[in-house]
Design a protein around this motif. Structure first.
Motif, short mmCIF file in Angstrom:
data_model
loop_
_atom_site.label_atom_id
_atom_site.label_comp_id
_atom_site.label_asym_id
_atom_site.label_seq_id
_atom_site.Cartn_x
_atom_site.Cartn_y
_atom_site.Cartn_z
N PRO A 82 -8.47 -12.26 7.82
CA PRO A 82 -7.64 -12.59 7.80
C PRO A 82 -6.79 -13.93 7.47
O PRO A 82 -7.59 -14.79 8.11
N GLY B 242 2.69 -7.23 -1.58
CA GLY B 242 2.02 -7.15 0.06
C GLY B 242 1.21 -6.81 -0.02
O GLY B 242 0.24 -6.94 -1.31
N SER C 180 -3.18 -5.89 2.32
CA SER C 180 -3.80 -6.80 2.80
C SER C 180 -4.46 -7.74 2.02
O SER C 180 -5.51 -8.72 2.44
N LYS D 269 -3.34 -12.70 0.94
CA LYS D 269 -4.36 -13.51 1.71
C LYS D 269 -5.29 -13.77 1.39
O LYS D 269 -6.16 -15.22 0.35
N ASP E 274 0.53 0.73 5.50
CA ASP E 274 0.27 -0.99 5.68
C ASP E 274 1.51 -2.07 5.80
O ASP E 274 1.88 -1.81 4.29
N ARG F 10 1.21 -5.19 6.04
CA ARG F 10 1.28 -6.31 5.95
C ARG F 10 1.63 -7.03 4.44
O ARG F 10 1.84 -6.84 3.72
N GLU F 11 2.39 -8.11 5.08
CA GLU F 11 3.10 -9.07 3.61
C GLU F 11 4.16 -8.35 3.12
O GLU F 11 4.00 -8.35 1.88
N GLN G 244 4.26 0.81 12.24
CA GLN G 244 4.00 -0.21 11.98
C GLN G 244 5.32 -1.46 12.08
O GLN G 244 5.15 -2.46 12.66
N ALA H 198 5.80 -5.25 13.82
CA ALA H 198 6.13 -6.21 13.49
C ALA H 198 7.83 -6.65 13.61
O ALA H 198 7.58 -7.88 13.63
#
Length: 445
Positions: A87, A264, A266, A270, A333, A335-336, A363, A367
């Motif tokens: 991460p 967005g 994972s 990043k 997912d 994430r972001e 999820q 969050a």
């Protein structure tokens, strides 16, 4: 072959199941004992189409095993894949602590020749550090005679299509300085690449950088089109027609040229940030990649800004339906995910939101705990619309593509849609009696 896969997240579980599917004996290892217990019971920690069936099949035929301890898996393994998370840290650099912990444990246990494969997305130079950690542990044990090789084998999986991407890859990238390791990796992937999919052997640093460069290029295309979409809204052009005109050029093509609410997940966020960090580490400002990141962060707020211009900044008396929480369809997912930025922005202005997503609600509940009593969740897409002042469409799940528009009009307070994925035809929506705002089609508030 006998394979250990350390980490049962997205990459590890897909890789482990697919390696078992082509005939290998695989142990998937994770220190989270509850996760291992669930996997043994057939309960997967991620949503990925086709994966539950593949896991169940290979567990039943004895080719796929799960363990909370590395030792029994490593004792039999010819190859050990590291697939733990990397991460982003606050400065954008990848957090490699889990990778290093696995390398240390390998060095503490290793008693036979092993090929250690970095499949986690890791920056340039990670293989050298992994090699050093293992060697130090072997030396500490007085086992310097135990040999091993470290290989870079980056993954190129798309969530929602991961099994197809693994079994029918565009390419397989192998970074190694060992001829023996290259030979074994070729043998491992032979059933997958035999249909003329290229297997590319290169030096380790080039392999490590390839994954970041590929994702940064795809992110660049997305941010480029989102910036063009903003210009289209200013001048009255249609970004879909611009896309078609651009994509017809064989040098450009259509993939990753859809305008929307931003990327967005994972990987892209990043990996773009890590590439910027790597450049700075070596004294290089990655100007284009920095702009890609900045454009994307801005784009995530575009719909919220549009809604604010329509209703005003004070949304205390407004209620919105939101379709889609995951960063893309066919995954859980978040994430972001652009939906997170949109929800937080609207709730901050006083709005109440009822959200629906086919997979990502559990999820989102974790969050978005800070949204208090202004965020609710619906059991289905139509229930989310009840008494809402407008629908906000954020993720292009297939079930959203052809909804019952007549029922939507009955449930909404007013027939108003803000579409962050350009799912519908503006002319057709006007004919149905909807006020319709989307991205880059000249219908901006």
């Amino acid at each position: 072959m006998k394979i250990a896969v350390v980490g049962t997240g997205y990459v590890g579980l897909v890789a482990g199941a697919c390696f078992a599917e082509i005939g290998n004996t695989v142990w998937c290892v994770d220190k989270d004992e509850a996760k291992i217990t669930n996997l043994e019971a057939g309960l997967l920690p991620i949503y990925e189409p086709g994966l539950p069936e593949m896991v169940a099949k290979n567990v039943a035929n004895g080719r796929l095993h799960f363990s909370a301890a590395l030792q029994p898996a490593l004792a039999q393994a010819e190859l050990c894949f590291i697939t733990v998370g990397t991460p982003p840290r606050a400065d954008g650099a990848a957090d490699l602590s889990q990778v290093y912990t696995v390398a240390q444990e390998i060095g503490q246990l290793l008693d036979h020749h092993l090929i250690v494969v970095n499949k986690s997305t890791v920056p340039v130079g990670t293989a050298e550090i992994v090699r050093s950690i293992i060697a130090q542990e072997l030396k500490r044990r007085g086992q310097e005679n135990v040999t091993f090789a470290v290989v870079s084998n980056p993954e190129f999986l798309r969530e929602g299509r991961a099994i197809n991407d693994f079994m029918r890859p565009d390419r397989v990238v192998i970074g190694t300085d060992s001829n023996e390791a290259a030979k074994i990796m070729k043998e491992l992937y032979q059933p997958i690449v035999r249909d003329q999919h290229p297997l590319l052997i290169m030096d380790i640093k080039s392999a490590e950088l390839t994954k970041y460069a590929a994702n940064a290029m795809l992110a660049t295309r997305i941010s480029f089109m989102n910036e063009i979409a903003r210009l289209c809204d200013k001048v009255g052009a249609d970004v879909n027609r611009v896309r078609q005109g651009m994509g017809a050029d064989g040098r450009i093509g259509l993939q990753f040229l859809d305008a929307g609410a931003g990327y967005g997940g994972s990987c892209f966020p990043k990996d773009v940030k890590e590439l910027i960090h790597t450049g700075r580490k070596y004294g290089l400002e990655m100007a284009i990649i920095q702009a890609v990141d900045q454009v994307n962060e801005r784009q995530k707020h575009y719909l919220a800004e549009m809604i604010g211009r329509y209703f005003g900044d004070n949304l205390a008396q407004k209620k919105f339906a939101l379709w889609g929480l995951a960063f893309k369809p066919e995954t859980d997912d978040i994430r972001e995910a652009p939906a997170l930025a949109i929800i937080r922005s609207l709730v901050h202005r006083g709005a109440t939101i009822t959200a629906y997503d086919p997979q990502a609600i559990p999820q989102a509940k974790v969050a978005l705990t800070g949204c208090g009593g202004r965020l609710f969740y619906a059991e289905n897409k139509m229930a989310a619309l009840d008494d809402a002042d407008a629908l906000i469409l954020v993720t292009e799940w297939q079930e959203f593509t052809q909804p019952d528009f007549a029922e939507m009009k009955r449930r909404l307070r007013q027939p108003l849609i803000f579409d962050g994925r350009n799912q519908y035809d503006p002319v057709g929506m006007a004919a149905l009696g909807f006020e319709y705002y989307c991205i880059g089609r000249g219908y901006c508030v």
